[in-house]
Design an enzyme around this catalytic site. Structure first.
Site, PDB file in Angstrom:
ATOM      1  CB  SER A 180      -0.907   0.010   1.227  1.00  0.00           C
ATOM      2  OG  SER A 180      -1.547   1.267   1.299  1.00  0.00           O
TER       3      SER A 180
ATOM      4  CG  HIS B  83      -4.119  -1.520  -1.702  1.00  0.00           C
ATOM      5  ND1 HIS B  83      -5.232  -2.209  -2.122  1.00  0.00           N
ATOM      6  CD2 HIS B  83      -4.532  -0.743  -0.674  1.00  0.00           C
ATOM      7  CE1 HIS B  83      -6.273  -1.872  -1.370  1.00  0.00           C
ATOM      8  NE2 HIS B  83      -5.870  -0.978  -0.480  1.00  0.00           N
TER       9      HIS B  83
ATOM     10  CG  ASP C 203      -5.388   2.392   0.902  1.00  0.00           C
ATOM     11  OD1 ASP C 203      -6.352   1.635   0.709  1.00  0.00           O
ATOM     12  OD2 ASP C 203      -4.311   2.012   1.402  1.00  0.00           O
TER      13      ASP C 203
ATOM     14  CG  MET D 179      -8.344   7.345   2.530  1.00  0.00           C
ATOM     15  SD  MET D 179      -7.431   7.384   4.075  1.00  0.00           S
ATOM     16  CE  MET D 179      -6.659   5.754   4.030  1.00  0.00           C
TER      17      MET D 179
ATOM     18  CG  HIS E 111      -9.533   0.453  -0.617  1.00  0.00           C
ATOM     19  ND1 HIS E 111      -8.953   0.206   0.610  1.00  0.00           N
ATOM     20  CD2 HIS E 111     -10.872   0.499  -0.408  1.00  0.00           C
ATOM     21  CE1 HIS E 111      -9.910   0.109   1.528  1.00  0.00           C
ATOM     22  NE2 HIS E 111     -11.070   0.292   0.940  1.00  0.00           N
TER      23      HIS E 111
ATOM     24  CG  MET F 166     -11.489   3.640   2.056  1.00  0.00           C
ATOM     25  SD  MET F 166      -9.932   3.548   2.952  1.00  0.00           S
ATOM     26  CE  MET F 166      -8.807   3.470   1.571  1.00  0.00           C
TER      27      MET F 166
ATOM     28  CG  MET G  77     -11.895  -2.441   4.913  1.00  0.00           C
ATOM     29  SD  MET G  77     -10.328  -2.101   4.071  1.00  0.00           S
ATOM     30  CE  MET G  77      -9.363  -1.301   5.359  1.00  0.00           C
TER      31      MET G  77
ATOM     32  CG  ASP H 165      -6.392  -2.496   3.059  1.00  0.00           C
ATOM     33  OD1 ASP H 165      -5.330  -2.192   3.628  1.00  0.00           O
ATOM     34  OD2 ASP H 165      -7.040  -1.699   2.338  1.00  0.00           O
TER      35      ASP H 165
HETATM   36  C1  DX5 Z   1      -6.697   1.883   5.773  1.00  0.00           C
HETATM   37  C2  DX5 Z   1      -5.910   1.530   4.542  1.00  0.00           C
HETATM   38  C3  DX5 Z   1      -4.883   0.652   5.004  1.00  0.00           C
HETATM   39  C4  DX5 Z   1      -3.547   0.536   4.635  1.00  0.00           C
HETATM   40  C5  DX5 Z   1      -2.724  -0.563   5.173  1.00  0.00           C
HETATM   41  O1  DX5 Z   1      -7.575   2.821   5.544  1.00  0.00           O
HETATM   42  O2  DX5 Z   1      -6.734   0.928   3.569  1.00  0.00           O
HETATM   43  O3  DX5 Z   1      -5.416  -0.353   5.730  1.00  0.00           O
HETATM   44  O4  DX5 Z   1      -2.974   1.277   3.670  1.00  0.00           O
HETATM   45  O5  DX5 Z   1      -1.850  -0.037   6.067  1.00  0.00           O
HETATM   46  P1  DX5 Z   1      -1.075  -0.920   7.119  1.00  0.00           P
HETATM   47  O6  DX5 Z   1      -0.565  -2.111   6.421  1.00  0.00           O
HETATM   48  O7  DX5 Z   1      -0.015  -0.002   7.581  1.00  0.00           O
HETATM   49  O8  DX5 Z   1      -2.061  -1.288   8.200  1.00  0.00           O
HETATM   50 ZN    ZN Z   2      -6.862  -0.162   1.188  1.00  0.00          ZN
END
Ligand code: DX5
Ligand code: ZN
Length: 221
Positions: free
Chosen positions: A13, A38, A40, A42, A71, A73, A142, A181
């Site tokens: 990620s 990956h 993320d 947000m 992903h 969010m 998640m 994740d």
């Molecule tokens: C949360 C993200 C993550 C992420 C993983 O909102 O989707 O879960 O990048 O991070 P680590 O591996 O550090 O928990």
């Molecule tokens: Zn993610």
């Protein structure tokens, strides 16, 4: 059926990378043997953090040939699909809890030629995903409350859902990846794998390592 042979896929990620030199970080993950990257996104509304949008994905795209696993969010993922698709996403995962017509969003992703994913927060029951299982290529369970990297793996709340997702896949003759994740490291990866997950997203436990190739190999089990 192919559900019996889901190889383990390791997806670092980028949230946990050094964004000041993100092109090098992406290359580091690629040479370390990662399978997917990956990303993320947000919006500060669906989750309590703001990360990045499609421009960041577009900036990363030229620096790797790995599939970009995006992903979302976002409260309104349907409004941003086109931008993320243009940015070069290969796969888009949306949350079942977001404010949208889930089937319609999944159809739009699929019609654009991308792979579809559906995500469940830790508090969301697996039942909420059941109507969509035949429409997805990936189910994301998640393993932390989304928003931030570096949190602890929520085993008790999430592993029964991973196991149920695996059972339903077999019973219904379906074929989707099961992704985890949040809080995935050299140990929790095996707990998730034993329960049936095959796509392992890890931020801190991969980008935080000096020898990322060894960390990726370690996670393959
Ligand atoms: C949360 C993200 C993550 C992420 C993983 O909102 O989707 O879960 O990048 O991070 P680590 O591996 O550090 O928990
Ligand atoms: Zn993610």
């Amino acid at each position: 059926m192919s559900q019996t042979c889901h190889d383990r896929i390791i997806a670092p990620s980028v949230l946990a990378s050094d964004w000041g030199r993100v092109a090098e970080e992406v290359q580091r993950a690629t040479s370390a043997g990662a399978d997917w990257l990956h990303l993320d996104a947000m919006d500060g509304h669906f989750v309590k953090n703001i990360s990045f949008g499609p421009q960041f994905v577009a900036a990363i795209r030229p620096h790797t040939d790995l599939p970009l696993d995006v992903h979302l969010m976002l409260t309104h993922p349907q409004n941003y699909l086109e931008a993320f698709i243009k940015a070069g996403a290969d796969r888009i995962t949306v949350h079942v809890e977001a404010d949208h017509d889930v089937s319609d969003t999944l159809r739009k992703i699929r019609d654009a030629g991308l792979k579809t994913g559906l995500a469940l927060n830790p508090a969301t029951p697996i039942e909420d995903a059941i109507p969509f299982l035949s429409e997805i290529d990936l189910l994301l369970v998640m393993t932390v409350v989304p928003g931030f990297g570096g949190q602890s793996f929520m085993e008790d709340e999430t592993m029964p859902k991973v196991a149920a997702a695996k059972t339903m896949r077999e019973e219904q003759g379906l074929d989707y990846h099961i992704q985890v994740d949040g809080g995935i490291d050299a140990e929790t990866v095996n707990i998730a794998g034993t329960n049936g997950a095959n796509v392992m997203v890890a931020g801190t436990a991969l980008f935080g390592q000096e020898d990322m190739a060894a960390a990726v190999t370690g996670m393959r089990g």
